[in-house]
Write a protein that holds these residues in place. Structure first.
Motif, mmCIF file in Angstrom:
data_model
loop_
_atom_site.group_PDB
_atom_site.id
_atom_site.type_symbol
_atom_site.label_atom_id
_atom_site.label_comp_id
_atom_site.label_asym_id
_atom_site.label_seq_id
_atom_site.Cartn_x
_atom_site.Cartn_y
_atom_site.Cartn_z
ATOM 1 N N GLY A 173 -3.841 -3.730 -5.501
ATOM 2 C CA GLY A 173 -4.861 -4.726 -5.838
ATOM 3 C C GLY A 173 -4.075 -5.685 -6.754
ATOM 4 O O GLY A 173 -2.899 -5.601 -7.024
ATOM 5 N N GLU A 198 -8.182 -5.426 4.461
ATOM 6 C CA GLU A 198 -8.459 -4.559 3.414
ATOM 7 C C GLU A 198 -7.563 -3.428 2.958
ATOM 8 O O GLU A 198 -7.253 -2.442 4.076
ATOM 9 C CB GLU A 198 -10.093 -3.989 3.420
ATOM 10 C CG GLU A 198 -10.135 -3.232 2.185
ATOM 11 C CD GLU A 198 -11.741 -2.571 2.294
ATOM 12 O OE1 GLU A 198 -12.213 -1.729 1.189
ATOM 13 O OE2 GLU A 198 -12.147 -2.915 3.233
ATOM 14 N N ASP A 199 -7.191 -3.264 1.734
ATOM 15 C CA ASP A 199 -6.100 -2.089 1.451
ATOM 16 C C ASP A 199 -6.407 -1.358 0.419
ATOM 17 O O ASP A 199 -7.558 -1.873 -0.434
ATOM 18 C CB ASP A 199 -4.776 -2.394 1.474
ATOM 19 C CG ASP A 199 -4.562 -3.469 0.620
ATOM 20 O OD1 ASP A 199 -4.595 -2.913 -0.613
ATOM 21 O OD2 ASP A 199 -4.216 -4.549 0.556
ATOM 22 N N ASP A 200 -6.110 -0.035 0.195
ATOM 23 C CA ASP A 200 -6.577 0.453 -0.827
ATOM 24 C C ASP A 200 -5.411 0.869 -1.825
ATOM 25 O O ASP A 200 -5.025 1.907 -2.531
ATOM 26 C CB ASP A 200 -7.084 2.041 -0.805
ATOM 27 C CG ASP A 200 -6.015 2.950 0.157
ATOM 28 O OD1 ASP A 200 -4.998 2.172 0.550
ATOM 29 O OD2 ASP A 200 -6.409 4.017 0.518
ATOM 30 N N GLY A 238 -7.835 -1.469 -4.489
ATOM 31 C CA GLY A 238 -7.213 -2.103 -3.620
ATOM 32 C C GLY A 238 -7.596 -3.803 -3.563
ATOM 33 O O GLY A 238 -8.084 -4.138 -4.401
ATOM 34 N N THR A 240 -11.911 -7.286 -4.882
ATOM 35 C CA THR A 240 -11.663 -5.869 -4.909
ATOM 36 C C THR A 240 -12.218 -5.204 -3.704
ATOM 37 O O THR A 240 -13.065 -5.407 -2.919
ATOM 38 C CB THR A 240 -12.137 -5.219 -5.921
ATOM 39 O OG1 THR A 240 -11.709 -5.875 -7.198
ATOM 40 C CG2 THR A 240 -11.602 -3.678 -6.422
ATOM 41 N N GLY A 241 -11.397 -3.950 -3.248
ATOM 42 C CA GLY A 241 -11.786 -3.324 -2.117
ATOM 43 C C GLY A 241 -13.335 -2.676 -2.331
ATOM 44 O O GLY A 241 -13.701 -2.344 -3.417
ATOM 45 N N SER A 242 -13.720 -2.222 -1.208
ATOM 46 C CA SER A 242 -15.035 -1.415 -1.182
ATOM 47 C C SER A 242 -15.111 -0.287 -2.182
ATOM 48 O O SER A 242 -16.091 0.187 -2.910
ATOM 49 C CB SER A 242 -15.566 -1.009 0.114
ATOM 50 O OG SER A 242 -14.741 -0.213 0.697
ATOM 51 N N VAL A 274 -8.940 -6.973 -0.838
ATOM 52 C CA VAL A 274 -9.510 -7.462 0.298
ATOM 53 C C VAL A 274 -9.134 -9.136 0.462
ATOM 54 O O VAL A 274 -9.509 -9.701 -0.512
ATOM 55 C CB VAL A 274 -10.922 -7.163 0.300
ATOM 56 C CG1 VAL A 274 -11.503 -8.019 1.632
ATOM 57 C CG2 VAL A 274 -11.369 -5.894 0.276
ATOM 58 N N THR A 289 0.874 -1.265 -0.092
ATOM 59 C CA THR A 289 0.072 0.154 -0.118
ATOM 60 C C THR A 289 0.819 1.009 -0.109
ATOM 61 O O THR A 289 1.675 1.452 0.636
ATOM 62 C CB THR A 289 -1.080 -0.046 1.312
ATOM 63 O OG1 THR A 289 -1.719 -1.278 1.247
ATOM 64 C CG2 THR A 289 -2.003 1.367 1.265
#
Length: 484
Positions: free
Chosen positions: A423, A418-420, A475, A469-471, A477, A391
């Protein structure tokens, strides 16, 4: 395979029974046919007597001819009352004497003919002959309803087919039960092998297996022994290599860490100019004269990073060896508090995240799972370490745990990170679970073991690890769902 073998054996036993049943039907029909042949011969012998019973033409017009039944014909009609009949017709087919239902086409020759007539629900065998009588040329016919061939055709279902079908069905059930009982040891052996853990390579008890299957069991035990020896050698190699690396690398890292602290505390070294080379590097000569090598802070920093990566690799190899070890089954599982584990890891990784300018957060609920605490700690450590490593500065990393509704069935315990960051492309998400694989073009340094170790530990705990994939639409998850 067992089911197919059982069905084939059942068919091989039932088919001969069906063949025997058909042979019985054929023999029954043959016996009825032979008996019917005897009845035909009887009717054939009685036809001349019936013709001789017509003694004279009618005395007056519109009256029948004079008839006096011969004793054999009279006796036949009396013995088969209700199942017999006769008729006397002229050559034009007009009924002169007897029963109207006993009819047939007028024969063109004097040879006897046979056919069947249905009357009153009974099928009659009718013998017809054209010949000379006391009243001139007549057509006489004699009917018999006791023909066994006709009765066999009528009672085929009740007397022949139904009993044979019941017999075959009963035999099939008995054979199925016997075959099922006979194959039970083989089925039990197949289920025992199928339900074995992938790490359970213990030999199968040959004495408890059927004698016919013991050669197969012996071969399986030999294969288990070879695979176990190979896996054990591999595990020993990885464990020994990791242990051998840990001690010297720990000392090296401690020394380099001390150098790095001293280098940062000291003044930066004087830049080297081209004139220094012309002067044959007096600084280096001075250092050599004093028996010391002067290193810059950036060089020591690179050395420290290299030792850190090597130490991390040794640690990951050891974790992978422990996760693969068959002795893990001998260690009793414990109740692990995931909320407490997440909070502990937050404290451990807080300095690393802060030093990189990341926002490391926590979103946890009190949940528990049954497993090996030190392995779950290693699983979550790899997930958090990967998130922090990839990240970029200013990003956000969040650790979560709790209960979540599964795709099907009751809610399940989960833990995720979870990170942003950048990915992982969807096409690469399966491959990143492989050991030592890194997505091409990935920025940063790594060994490609983090997710592989996490996936291995998840499978040890009968959990599933998934990537998504992040929200925010970017990123990564990493989610681990546990079975209750």
């Amino acid at each position: 395979m067992t089911s197919d073998l059982r069905n084939r054996l059942l068919m091989m036993l039932v088919m001969p029974l069906c063949a025997l049943a058909f042979v019985g039907v054929w023999l029954d029909y043959r016996s009825a046919d032979e008996a019917a042949g005897g009845h035909d011969q009887r009717l054939l012998r009685l036809l001349p007597a019936l013709a001789d019973s017509v003694l004279a033409p009618p005395i007056r017009d519109n009256e029948p001819p004079l008839l006096l039944l011969a004793p054999p014909v009279d006796e036949f009609l009396r013995q088969n009352a209700g199942y017999s009949g006769y008729s006397v017709r002229d050559v034009s087919g007009r009924l002169l004497l007897g029963d109207a239902w006993v009819h047939s086409a007028v024969p063109t020759t004097q040879a006897p003919e046979f056919h069947s007539v249905e009357f009153g629900g009974v099928t009659y065998r009718v013998a017809v002959q054209r010949g000379r009588t006391g009243a001139g040329e007549m057509v006489v016919a004699l009917a018999d309803g006791s023909d066994p061939r006709q009765q066999w055709a009528q009672q085929l279902l009740v007397r022949v087919l139904l009993p044979n079908l019941v017999l075959v069905a009963a035999a099939a059930l008995a054979i199925h039960w016997a075959v099922r009982r006979a194959f039970k040891p083989l089925v039990d052996l197949a289920e025992a092998v199928e339900h074995r853990s992938p790490r359970d390579l213990s030999p199968i008890d040959e004495a408890a297996s059927p004698a016919e299957v013991r050669p197969l069991v012996h071969s399986l035990n030999r294969l288990f022994a070879l695979v176990n020896a190979q896996a054990e050698g591999q595990r020993r190699f990885v464990a020994d290599a990791a242990h051998q690396l840990r001690t010297p690398l720990a000392g090296l890292q401690a020394q380099v860490e001390a150098w790095a602290m001293m280098a940062k505390a000291a003044a930066p070294p004087r830049p080297v100019s081209p004139s220094d080379f012309d002067k044959k590097m007096p600084l280096a000569q001075e250092g050599r004269a004093q028996g010391a090598i002067v290193l810059g802070a950036d060089q020591i920093e690179k050395l420290r990073n290299a030792t850190r990566r090597t130490s991390q690799l040794a640690h990951q190899l050891l974790a992978l060896s422990r996760a693969d070890a068959r002795s893990l089954d001998a260690q009793p599982p414990q109740r692990v508090d995931l909320k407490d584990l997440c909070e502990t890891l937050l404290e451990n990784f807080l300095d690393a995240a802060t030093g990189k300018g990341l926002d490391l957060g926590l979103d946890v609920q009190p949940v528990h799972v049954t497993g090996h605490g030190w392995l779950l700690r290693e699983l979550l450590s790899n997930m958090v370490d990967n998130a922090i490593k990839y990240t970029p500065a200013g990003g956000v990393v969040t650790i979560r745990c709790g209960m979540r509704q599964g795709r099907a069935g009751p809610p399940r315990v989960f833990v995720e990170v979870e990170d942003d960051g950048p990915g992982v492309p969807e096409a690469e998400r399966t491959r990143v679970m492989q050991r030592f694989y890194r997505v091409p073009g990935t920025v940063g340094e790594g060994t490609g073991l983090g997710l592989a170790i996490a996936d291995e530990i998840a499978r040890v705990h009968r959990a599933s690890l998934t990537l998504s994939t992040g929200s925010a639409g970017h990123g990564l998850v990493v989610t681990v769902m546990f079975r209750l």
